[in-house]
Design a protein around this motif. Structure first.
Motif, PDB file in Angstrom:
ATOM      1  N   VAL A   1      36.018  38.533  40.823  1.00 30.75           N
ATOM      2  CA  VAL A   1      35.045  39.698  41.144  1.00 30.75           C
ATOM      3  C   VAL A   1      35.351  41.124  40.156  1.00 30.75           C
ATOM      4  N   CYS A   2      36.663  40.857  39.432  1.00 27.88           N
ATOM      5  CA  CYS A   2      36.860  42.060  38.654  1.00 27.88           C
ATOM      6  C   CYS A   2      35.855  42.255  37.496  1.00 27.88           C
ATOM      7  N   PRO A   3      35.151  43.519  37.440  1.00 27.62           N
ATOM      8  CA  PRO A   3      34.398  43.626  36.344  1.00 27.62           C
ATOM      9  C   PRO A   3      34.790  43.896  34.954  1.00 27.62           C
ATOM     10  N   VAL A   4      36.247  44.254  35.062  1.00 23.28           N
ATOM     11  CA  VAL A   4      37.011  44.583  33.923  1.00 23.28           C
ATOM     12  C   VAL A   4      38.235  43.735  33.733  1.00 23.28           C
ATOM     13  N   GLY A   5      39.138  43.859  32.985  1.00 27.17           N
ATOM     14  CA  GLY A   5      40.285  43.225  32.540  1.00 27.17           C
ATOM     15  C   GLY A   5      41.552  43.833  33.678  1.00 27.17           C
TER      16      GLY A   5
ATOM     17  N   PRO B   1      44.912  32.480  43.061  1.00 20.13           N
ATOM     18  CA  PRO B   1      43.812  32.423  41.723  1.00 20.13           C
ATOM     19  C   PRO B   1      42.549  32.120  42.366  1.00 20.13           C
ATOM     20  N   THR B   2      42.641  31.350  43.416  1.00 18.54           N
ATOM     21  CA  THR B   2      41.276  30.779  44.090  1.00 18.54           C
ATOM     22  C   THR B   2      40.712  31.800  45.069  1.00 18.54           C
ATOM     23  N   ASP B   3      41.210  32.994  45.320  1.00 12.16           N
ATOM     24  CA  ASP B   3      40.568  33.841  45.994  1.00 12.16           C
ATOM     25  C   ASP B   3      39.462  34.574  45.403  1.00 12.16           C
ATOM     26  N   LYS B   4      38.701  34.959  46.436  1.00  7.23           N
ATOM     27  CA  LYS B   4      37.395  35.804  45.737  1.00  7.23           C
ATOM     28  C   LYS B   4      37.720  36.998  44.953  1.00  7.23           C
ATOM     29  N   ALA B   5      38.696  37.705  45.451  1.00  4.88           N
ATOM     30  CA  ALA B   5      39.267  38.897  44.861  1.00  4.88           C
ATOM     31  C   ALA B   5      39.708  38.552  43.509  1.00  4.88           C
TER      32      ALA B   5
ATOM     33  N   PHE C   1      28.427  47.522  41.802  1.00  5.45           N
ATOM     34  CA  PHE C   1      27.578  46.729  42.647  1.00  5.45           C
ATOM     35  C   PHE C   1      27.864  45.159  42.335  1.00  5.45           C
ATOM     36  N   HIS C   2      27.614  44.252  43.273  1.00  9.70           N
ATOM     37  CA  HIS C   2      27.921  42.867  43.229  1.00  9.70           C
ATOM     38  C   HIS C   2      27.010  42.434  44.415  1.00  9.70           C
TER      39      HIS C   2
END
Lengths: 179, 259, 631
Positions: free
Chosen positions: B202-206, B195-199, B40-41
């Motif tokens: 949003v990664c919650p992990v690494g 690197p400026t993309d929203k994608a 969820f975001h």
């Protein structure tokens, strides 16, 4: 208290960092030594484990000898604790798991120049490596887990003192760490 | 609590007011009541895949992110039975991937790790699956380490819905499901990812990591080192070791009983 | 023979499907039929043609078992791996085939000629063991037949030139009731439905913009037919038992979206539940009744578009079904102004699945029809309001639609007089396993298990268990054989697998655990990881490394799957283990070497690579798996 708690510790496929962190409890060690005495441990240089109340294991299982030591601990210790990332999920040594062990041995002992003197060692004195490195709870039953790389000295202190006081060990925020 | 006239429901006995159309998790977070979540975001449509937000609604389990808030619901979230399930879910994610936190730049800022701390996950419990997922370091500014992917699809959604670039997608099925990159070569360098993309945010992990900034903030001083993930109040963080999140260290005997 | 350019082949497929991205599954299937497999280059071509990102096309192609994103043999052999196939010796026969072909299961031969692997149940349980060769079904395999197949492959004989008898699929109808013994003529049900409102149809359509508009209001014909369906108390035959009339009414009342609101009727012929094959026989012998049921449904809800989602395993039914559709069109039972009812336009198209059990779940099925990965949607909204392409959609099982046609013809009261109070009508059972006469048995609801057993030639005294409704259903033991088929007691999609006293119920459950792990779509955490953990647990016990600890693990995972999974697959994935642990626990325990704990992996096997590389075989080069207990 009539008798001191007997504690054994060992490092399997680990770096002794968890033991170092244990020593980082500093002067509280003296307090602790009022309550416990060490059996087999790198701190005592006792080679085999006698009956103990508490076994503390650092490191994962990467070879046959690790299995034997771990089993010796399980057979002798009433409570067994996995301490640190390697014991709990294989940790750094397990990062070889995406490679085939045969390739690893070939690369190290046969292909790589400078190391290819005698081929892959086959001396029966040497423990054979396992195909993969495993956390210790996949080999014997583990009673408690204390994560961290290494767990902070305060976490170790909190854990041990809770246990000695007969409480279920509980770490708050800041003491549970996986890194 | 609130004195306005918006409808309310209960979470763990606490009255939560909501706007019609809100899901349970949206209403809860707006009221500073934390419900654990990974997929969820707030800026994206509910997904409902990670199941970390599982709660009991009028006695029946359901995902808080996909269930509409309704007046009078009785939601139970912070109860042992539900926390136990969430712990198991975190453990499943831990064994599915390769989560070696000490080597991960996201450590301390990772939601999976922080949830582990918050729920008191002391071990992965299950046997490790040890997946083989090669990393993609082809892009000059971004590293992809698929070993840590929890398949929440946030990057997929961000790249398609916000960036309109469709850089990521999911492939495979079941336990073989995995993240892929939209290029014939399969490499991130051959996409228009930036690197400026929203994608990238949003990664919650690494999995999606910007290069060359990994240790700008030292371990121990990072987001969830300072404050538990469950502490979403505007109040200052609780002191270390204080109340709030506690972790039990598995079910073992005590020394007392051993003696 | 001149080689056709792959690009031309793909172009032709694309233009056949008007470059429509919602037809991606059909595009991929037809492309693969020509090219053998789907390379990334091929997928990129299709992606450009359908104006979609490559990764999305790749994501779809890699979701379905029958699409190959790696080179496959020119002959692709897939052995049905249901427990009933195994009980008939499929594992041994597959091994024979592999030995004759010098091939490892799951691999492609070096010359690219052939690959041999397993697939989930292909729906030939009453005539197994069965396999698919390039997706053509071959039942009743024997050593001799395997040898013949190997020879045909070696000589590279085109499959069209293989003996036709190889591909003969039998109906094996053993007991008929209202459905299988119906004497309706084509169009009878439709005519009866229309005659229910003799006057209204013609006049309403003259004044209204479309027939559908009038229908949505209160055209008596459709409404009266809906009333009959509701009065009949018809419930879904796919297993869940949802009231069909309620579903149709909700769809009928849904407005739809967009300027061209288009209600949709889908026939769910994905029949993937292992042990189930009644829809195959219905579509073989009663296709007209099924299509008529779809047309009745369209009449009631006001749909123009009908689709049959047919599992890829039944691709051989295509010509037969298309022929029947063509005949129905020529008889004005499909198409424009059906039976001269102005504006009653409805036609049916057949879509093929591609090896994904999850697509039997209605919202996953719709996703698949839209050309996507077959992942169940979040609900609400439900398909009746937001289904295919967002339009109101009903999805009904093959048998439900056939029953609906009967009700339209004979009335709800008639239907309701058959069966039991809560389970009206009849149920078709797919009987397989340890019995003399496996096949199709239709009974009025309420029949008990013992009666079915005696009819099919299974000796109750020598029968230890029956798996009702497949792996996701329930396993009943011999003391439960008085239980009844029906929504009050044993709800079922039709599978009825019989296990005699010689069978190992642990192996039955283990087979099912593999099925669920293979078929989990992977969307939600509990099912994606949990089904694999369960499978690993069962394999560990099978290998003799299990303990009570592992049983506790199964219960723990079961609890999570039941409460936290996204859909029914996850909710039921642990049922086989749960039931057999309750009823046949010794089958597990006799495999245990220690009670408390056994390592998660085979310790001695874990030294195998090091032994191989060092050439050592001394005592220290081995490990005992079970720890010796210290005295």
């Amino acid at each position: 208290m009539s008798q001191k708690i007997k504690v054994a510790t060992t490092s399997l496929a680990g770096c002794f960092g968890c033991h170092m962190s244990f020593l980082d409890i500093d002067e509280r060690l003296l307090e602790l030594l009022e309550l416990i005495e060490f059996d087999r441990s790198p701190l005592t240089d006792i080679k085999h484990c006698g009956p103990c109340d508490l076994g503390i294991i650092e490191g994962g299982v990467c070879n046959a000898e690790n299995v034997h030591v771990l089993r010796e601990f399980r057979q002798n210790c009433k409570i067994l604790v996995a301490v640190g990332a390697c014991a709990i999920n294989g940790g750094l040594p397990a990062q070889r798991n995406h490679l085939d062990l045969r390739d690893v041995l070939e690369e190290v002992y046969q292909t790589e120049p400078g190391l290819t003197h005698g081929g892959i060692p086959n001396d029966p004195e040497l423990p054979l490596p396992l195909n993969k490195v495993h956390p210790i709870h996949e080999v014997v039953k583990i009673d408690y887990f204390l994560p961290g790389c290494p767990p902070p000295a305060d976490a170790i202190w909190k854990f041990v003192t809770d246990l000695l006081a007969g409480r279920t060990p509980t770490l708050g925020h800041g003491l549970i760490h996986y890194d | 609590m609130s004195t306005n006239t918006s409808p309310t429901f209960l979470i763990d006995g606490e009255e939560i007011s909501f706007q019609p159309g809100q899901t349970i998790i949206q209403a809860a977070l707006a009221a500073e009541k934390y419900i654990p979540h990974l997929c969820f975001h707030p800026e994206f449509k509910p997904h409902g895949s990670c199941k970390l937000c599982t709660v009991k609604i009028n006695g029946r389990p359901a995902a808080a992110c996909t269930t509409q808030a309704q007046a009078g619901l009785n939601v139970e979230s912070d109860i042992p039975e539900i926390k136990d399930k969430r712990r198991t879910l975190v453990q499943m994610l831990l064994v599915e991937g390769n989560h070696f936190c000490p080597s991960c730049e996201k450590s301390g800022n990772c939601m999976l790790q922080a949830l582990g701390y918050d729920l008191g996950v002391m071990s992965p419990h299950f046997a490790q699956i040890f997946p083989v997922r090669p990393v993609d370091a082809s892009h000059p500014d971004i590293l992809l380490d698929f070993n840590r992917c929890i398949l929440c699809e946030l990057c997929v959604r961000a790249s398609s819905e916000v960036d309109k670039k469709y850089v990521f997608a999911l492939a495979g099925r079941g336990i073989n499901k995995h993240l892929i990159v939209n290029a014939e070569s399969g490499r991130l360098a051959d996409t228009n990812f930036s690197p400026t993309d929203k994608a990238a945010q949003v990664c919650p992990v690494g999995v999606i990591l910007p290069k060359r900034v990994g240790f700008a903030v030292p371990i121990g001083k990072r987001k969830y080192d300072l404050k538990p993930i469950s502490d979403i109040s505007s109040r200052p963080a609780l002191p270390s070791g204080g109340e709030g999140s506690t972790g039990q260290l598995a079910s073992g005997g005590s020394l007392e009983s051993a003696k | 023979m001149p080689m056709k350019d792959p690009a031309d082949i793909i172009d032709a497929v694309l233009s056949r499907h008007r470059d429509d991205p919602t037809r991606l599954l059909q595009i991929l299937r037809e492309t693969q039929e020509e090219l053998g497999w789907l390379s990334r280059k091929t997928l990129a071509f299709i992606a450009r043609g359908t104006r979609q990102p490559l990764a999305r096309v790749e994501g779809v192609a890699s979701f379905y078992s029958f699409f190959h994103t790696r080179p496959m043999g020119r002959y692709r052999v897939l052995w049905s791996d249901n427990i009933t196939d195994r009980m008939l010796g499929s594992a041994r026969l597959m091994k024979e085939m592999c030995q004759k072909l010098w091939l490892e299961p799951g691999h492609v031969s070096e010359d690219g000629l052939v690959s041999v692997a397993t697939t989930s149940c292909t729906g030939m349980c009453d005539q197994g063991p069965a396999l698919l060769v390039n997706y053509n079904a071959i039942p009743r395999l024997t050593s001799q037949r395997v040898a013949q197949i190997v020879e045909l492959i070696r000589t590279e004989t085109p499959i069209s030139a293989w003996p036709g008898e190889f591909f003969q699929v039998d109906d094996n109808i053993r007991r008929r009731d209202i459905l299988l013994a119906n004497r309706l003529n084509r169009g009878d049900a439709l005519r009866t439905a229309i005659v229910r409102s003799p006057t209204v149809q013609a006049e309403s359509s003259a004044n209204e913009r479309t027939w559908q508009d009038s229908n949505l209001a209160s055209a008596p014909g459709p409404l009266l037919t809906l009333e009959e369906i509701k009065r009949a108390n018809l419930r879904g035959r796919g297993g869940a038992g949802f009231a069909t009339g309620t579903k149709w009414e909700a769809c009928r009342n849904a407005a739809g979206s967009g300027p061209e609101s288009a209600h949709c009727v889908i026939c769910n012929a994905d029949e993937g539940e292992p042990g189930t094959f009644k829809d195959r026989v219905l579509l073989t012998t009663q296709a007209d009744l099924v299509f008529e049921g779809m047309t009745i449904a369209a009449y009631v809800v006001g749909a123009r578009l009908g689709m049959v989602y047919l599992r890829g395993e039944y691709r051989y039914l295509r010509d037969h079904l298309e022929k029947i559709l063509t005949r129905r069109r020529s008889e004005h039972l499909l198409g424009h102004n059906i039976l001269n009812q102005a504006g009653f336009d409805f036609d049916i198209e057949i879509h093929f699945g591609a090896g994904a059990y999850i697509c039997g779940e209605e919202s996953a099925l719709i996703e698949s029809l839209e050309g996507k990965r077959g992942v169940p949607r979040n609900r609400p909204p439900f398909p009746v309001t937001h289904g295919y392409l967002g339009q109101p959609t009903i999805v009904n099982n093959v048998e439900t639609l056939a029953a609906a046609a009967l009700i339209a013809a004979n009335g709800g009261d008639w239907f309701r007089s058959i069966g039991t109070e809560k389970s009206a009508g009849s149920k078709i059972l797919s009987v397989s396993g340890d019995c003399e006469r496996p096949g199709i048995y239709e009974y009025p609801f309420g029949v008990n298990v013992a009666e079915v057993l005696s009819d099919c030639g299974a000796i109750p005294a020598k029968t230890q268990a029956v798996q009702i409704s497949g792996p996701s259903g329930v396993c009943i033991a011999s003391d439960e054989f008085q239980r009844r088929i029906g929504f009050e007691d044993l709800a079922t999609a039709g599978a009825f697998m019989v296990f005699n006293n010689e069978r190992d119920m642990f192996e039955v459950a283990r087979n099912f655990s593999h099925f669920f792990a293979h078929e989990s779509c992977g969307f939600c955490t509990p099912c994606r990881v949990g089904t694999t953990l369960l499978k690993n647990c069962m394999d560990k016990i099978e290998a003799g490394h299990g303990s009570e600890y592992d049983i506790n693990e199964i219960f723990k995972i079961n609890h999570l799957l039941q409460t936290a999974s996204h859909c029914g697959l996850g909710h039921t994935a642990c049922n086989p283990m749960f039931d057999t642990l309750q009823k046949f626990r010794p089958a597990y325990q006799r495999r245990f070497k220690s009670l408390a704990f056994e390592p998660a992996f085979d310790l001695d096997l874990a030294l195998s690579q090091a032994r191989q590389m060092t050439g050592r075989d001394d005592a220290d080069a081995h490990l005992k798996n079970t720890m010796e207990v210290k005295e």
